[in-house]
Motif scaffolding. Structure first.
Motif, PDB file in Angstrom:
ATOM      1  N   GLU A   1       0.993  -1.164  -0.273  1.00 55.63           N
ATOM      2  CA  GLU A   1       0.094   0.113   0.023  1.00 55.63           C
ATOM      3  C   GLU A   1       0.749   1.329   0.156  1.00 55.63           C
ATOM      4  N   SER A   2       1.979   1.165   0.711  1.00 54.56           N
ATOM      5  CA  SER A   2       2.658   2.472   0.911  1.00 54.56           C
ATOM      6  C   SER A   2       3.987   2.659  -0.006  1.00 54.56           C
ATOM      7  N   LYS A   3       4.406   1.331  -0.264  1.00 53.93           N
ATOM      8  CA  LYS A   3       5.826   1.234  -1.233  1.00 53.93           C
ATOM      9  C   LYS A   3       7.056   1.526  -0.397  1.00 53.93           C
ATOM     10  N   LYS A   4       6.656   1.555   0.925  1.00 58.61           N
ATOM     11  CA  LYS A   4       7.972   1.530   1.899  1.00 58.61           C
ATOM     12  C   LYS A   4       8.635   0.575   2.086  1.00 58.61           C
ATOM     13  N   LEU A   5       9.873   0.296   2.433  1.00 56.31           N
ATOM     14  CA  LEU A   5      10.571  -0.808   2.513  1.00 56.31           C
ATOM     15  C   LEU A   5      10.515  -1.156   4.354  1.00 56.31           C
ATOM     16  N   PHE A   6      10.618  -2.659   4.369  1.00 49.89           N
ATOM     17  CA  PHE A   6      10.740  -3.117   5.765  1.00 49.89           C
ATOM     18  C   PHE A   6      11.637  -4.342   5.723  1.00 49.89           C
ATOM     19  N   ILE A   7      11.914  -4.419   6.872  1.00 48.61           N
ATOM     20  CA  ILE A   7      13.197  -5.809   6.901  1.00 48.61           C
ATOM     21  C   ILE A   7      12.192  -6.928   7.855  1.00 48.61           C
ATOM     22  N   ASP A   8      12.293  -7.939   7.082  1.00 49.48           N
ATOM     23  CA  ASP A   8      11.574  -9.099   7.594  1.00 49.48           C
ATOM     24  C   ASP A   8      12.327 -10.436   8.008  1.00 49.48           C
ATOM     25  N   PHE A   9      12.706 -10.659   9.014  1.00 50.53           N
ATOM     26  CA  PHE A   9      13.683 -11.652   9.672  1.00 50.53           C
ATOM     27  C   PHE A   9      13.279 -12.326  10.997  1.00 50.53           C
ATOM     28  N   ARG A  10      14.154 -13.414  11.056  1.00 47.37           N
ATOM     29  CA  ARG A  10      13.972 -14.110  12.195  1.00 47.37           C
ATOM     30  C   ARG A  10      14.793 -14.111  13.274  1.00 47.37           C
ATOM     31  N   TYR A  11      14.586 -14.061  14.540  1.00 49.62           N
ATOM     32  CA  TYR A  11      15.236 -14.027  15.896  1.00 49.62           C
ATOM     33  C   TYR A  11      15.000 -14.913  17.081  1.00 49.62           C
ATOM     34  N   ASN A  12      15.656 -15.484  17.363  1.00 47.43           N
ATOM     35  CA  ASN A  12      15.258 -16.493  18.488  1.00 47.43           C
ATOM     36  C   ASN A  12      13.841 -17.197  18.261  1.00 47.43           C
ATOM     37  N   GLY A  13      13.595 -17.687  17.236  1.00 44.82           N
ATOM     38  CA  GLY A  13      12.430 -18.439  17.007  1.00 44.82           C
ATOM     39  C   GLY A  13      11.055 -17.716  16.383  1.00 44.82           C
ATOM     40  N   GLN A  14      11.275 -16.197  16.585  1.00 45.10           N
ATOM     41  CA  GLN A  14      10.091 -15.359  16.227  1.00 45.10           C
ATOM     42  C   GLN A  14      10.428 -14.903  15.031  1.00 45.10           C
ATOM     43  N   ARG A  15       9.413 -14.360  14.188  1.00 47.20           N
ATOM     44  CA  ARG A  15       9.445 -13.549  13.212  1.00 47.20           C
ATOM     45  C   ARG A  15       9.196 -12.292  13.516  1.00 47.20           C
ATOM     46  N   PHE A  16      10.082 -11.317  12.820  1.00 52.10           N
ATOM     47  CA  PHE A  16       9.921  -9.780  13.253  1.00 52.10           C
ATOM     48  C   PHE A  16       9.987  -9.104  11.813  1.00 52.10           C
ATOM     49  N   ARG A  17       9.215  -8.138  11.898  1.00 51.98           N
ATOM     50  CA  ARG A  17       9.283  -6.911  10.890  1.00 51.98           C
ATOM     51  C   ARG A  17       9.467  -5.520  11.328  1.00 51.98           C
ATOM     52  N   GLU A  18      10.392  -5.010  10.955  1.00 49.23           N
ATOM     53  CA  GLU A  18      10.788  -3.649  11.382  1.00 49.23           C
ATOM     54  C   GLU A  18      10.629  -2.797  10.011  1.00 49.23           C
ATOM     55  N   GLN A  19       9.791  -1.641  10.350  1.00 49.66           N
ATOM     56  CA  GLN A  19       9.256  -0.837   9.144  1.00 49.66           C
ATOM     57  C   GLN A  19      10.344   0.473   8.946  1.00 49.66           C
ATOM     58  N   THR A  20      10.501   0.784   7.978  1.00 54.58           N
ATOM     59  CA  THR A  20      10.933   1.905   7.704  1.00 54.58           C
ATOM     60  C   THR A  20      10.410   3.160   6.865  1.00 54.58           C
ATOM     61  N   LEU A  21      10.860   4.290   6.702  1.00 52.75           N
ATOM     62  CA  LEU A  21      10.250   5.101   5.813  1.00 52.75           C
ATOM     63  C   LEU A  21      10.956   5.597   4.540  1.00 52.75           C
ATOM     64  N   LEU A  22      11.776   4.392   4.133  1.00 54.72           N
ATOM     65  CA  LEU A  22      12.593   4.792   2.997  1.00 54.72           C
ATOM     66  C   LEU A  22      11.662   3.859   1.824  1.00 54.72           C
ATOM     67  N   ASP A  23      11.815   4.850   0.807  1.00 52.91           N
ATOM     68  CA  ASP A  23      11.175   4.427  -0.541  1.00 52.91           C
ATOM     69  C   ASP A  23      11.637   3.108  -0.988  1.00 52.91           C
ATOM     70  N   ASP A  24      10.991   2.320  -1.934  1.00 54.29           N
ATOM     71  CA  ASP A  24      11.404   1.160  -2.416  1.00 54.29           C
ATOM     72  C   ASP A  24      12.153   1.657  -3.691  1.00 54.29           C
ATOM     73  N   ASN A  25      13.705   1.722  -3.688  1.00 55.84           N
ATOM     74  CA  ASN A  25      14.455   1.877  -4.816  1.00 55.84           C
ATOM     75  C   ASN A  25      15.715   1.181  -4.530  1.00 55.84           C
ATOM     76  N   ALA A  26      16.466   0.950  -5.500  1.00 58.67           N
ATOM     77  CA  ALA A  26      17.690   0.206  -5.771  1.00 58.67           C
ATOM     78  C   ALA A  26      18.683   0.624  -4.570  1.00 58.67           C
ATOM     79  N   LYS A  27      18.885   2.019  -4.285  1.00 65.92           N
ATOM     80  CA  LYS A  27      19.892   2.600  -3.268  1.00 65.92           C
ATOM     81  C   LYS A  27      19.259   2.161  -2.150  1.00 65.92           C
TER      82      LYS A  27
END
Length: 408
Positions: free
Chosen positions: A9-35
């Motif tokens: 919906e927003s085209k903003k990037l986020f990090i999707d990862f696992r840590y200690n057996g759980q899944r986490f998503r950390e949102q950012t305000l960065l636009d989706d581009n190569a840089k």
């Protein structure tokens, strides 16, 4: 292995990862581009390196994250790790729960027979295999393992195991459930690059016109009209067994295919393309006229038993069809070969393949050429007259009251 993703919906990037057996998503305000992707991927690599060394502290990377409430301190992290199997993917529902929801939401658009088929696949195969897994936990390895086990299950095919066509049907339902869940819960579907199993080429063993006439001449008199119509229209078993007098137009000499018989009840045809009009060629018209005199007054169905109920095709096949094949010294063939016979006679007589496809209820000529290519001559017509002439060279059905069926 974590991933950098973008919100739809927003085209903003986020990090999707696992840590200690759980899944986490950390949102950012960065636009989706190569840089920006490169920047986050570099961050993710540093995080995973520290996780590998047991040196990762969540707050060092995400000091303002709401996910810190899940962790609190390093001690609670160790406790969570011991419960990894229970906590894994708690943000997606169990397969059994979501599959039930998907089924209820989807069945309104399906035919009754398809509803029963999907319900059977879910209950007998998919829920036993995946029911207690969270949707987001199912992996491609799980899917491939399921298919391998399914291929060993006993079936009614010539090999004694479940057929590739049936396996593909099960896999299609699994793919649909996974794809829908992936879209709703924003995870990447594991059903990727999994191709359907190759199907064996359709085996056709049509009867010659002479064999057709022998069958019609020697079949039980109360089934003579039935097999005449089957052989010279190419109607599917469910279509002819579900044919009602209201869909027989003697004035226009047409059979209107509008319904099919499944499990003793009529419903909408196999596909929209199956809805069609079939010309009553010479013998077909005579057979239906004779049949009307026998059953037109006692049943809505054209072909019925003594009680006016539709035929049980399994009973007819065992009690009428196969004994006749044996008595005539013909190779044992399924009754569906009557449809293949009609198709090959249409084509061999010179009819246009597009016209033949339309009469048979195919949406295009692709299936026709794939299955019957060797029967397509170079010169073709497109109105049925070639087939009409072909039938004109055969003897007509004996005109007598012989259409009322005994219970086979």
């Amino acid at each position: 292995m974590g991933k950098v993703r973008a919100r739809k919906e927003s085209k903003k990037l986020f990090i999707d990862f696992r840590y200690n057996g759980q899944r986490f998503r950390e949102q950012t305000l960065l636009d989706d581009n190569a840089k920006n992707r490169k920047q986050l991927e570099s961050l993710l690599q540093r995080m995973e390196a520290k996780m590998l060394l047991g040196d990762f502290v969540y707050a060092d990377f995400f000091p303002n994250s709401s996910n810190l409430q899940k962790l609190k301190n390093e001690r609670s992290q160790e406790s969570l790790a011991s419960k990894a199997d229970e906590a894994l993917e708690t943000d997606t529902p169990l397969f059994s729960d979501f599959a039930a929801q998907w089924f209820e939401e989807s069945k309104i658009q399906w035919r009754s027979s398809h509803v029963r088929n999907v319900s059977s696949i879910l209950d007998s195969s998919l829920i036993p295999a995946f029911g207690q897994k969270a949707m987001g936990d199912i992996t491609k390895a799980d899917i491939m393992g399921f298919r391998a086990k399914l291929a060993k299950r006993k079936g009614r095919s010539a090999t004694g195991v479940i057929s590739p066509k049936t396996i593909n049907s099960h896999m299609t339902i699994l793919r649909m459930v996974l794809d829908e869940a992936a879209e709703r819960f924003d995870f990447e579907t594991p059903y990727k690059n999994i191709k359907p199993l190759k199907l064996q080429k359709t085996h056709i063993e049509p009867f010659s016109l002479q064999e057709v006439q022998r069958i019609i001449d020697n079949v039980r008199p109360d089934y003579r009209n039935y097999y005449t119509v089957r052989f010279f229209t190419g109607m599917r078993t469910g279509e002819i067994d579900g044919l009602k007098w209201k869909n027989v137009d003697f004035a226009k000499r047409e059979i209107l295919v509008r319904e099919t018989l499944i499990n003793g009840e009529t419903e909408y045809t196999k596909t929209d393309g199956s809805q069609r009009e079939i010309p009553m060629f010479g013998q077909v018209y005579d057979a239906l006229k004779t049949q009307y005199a026998a059953t037109g007054h006692k049943s809505a169905y054209v072909f019925c038993n003594q009680l006016g109920q539709p035929l049980d095709h399994n009973n007819v096949t065992k009690r009428v069809w196969y004994p006749l094949m044996k008595a005539l010294g013909l190779n044992k063939r399924r009754p569906y070969q009557t449809r293949h016979t009609a198709a090959t006679l249409f084509l061999a007589s010179g009819e246009n393949p597009e016209w033949v496809a339309r009469v048979l209820g195919h949406s295009s000529t692709e299936m026709l050429f794939k299955v019957y290519s060797r029967y397509v001559p170079n010169a073709t017509r497109m109105d049925g007259s070639a087939f009409e002439r072909l039938l004109g060279n055969t003897r007509p059905v004996t005109s007598r009251k012989e259409g009322s069926h005994e219970t086979a």
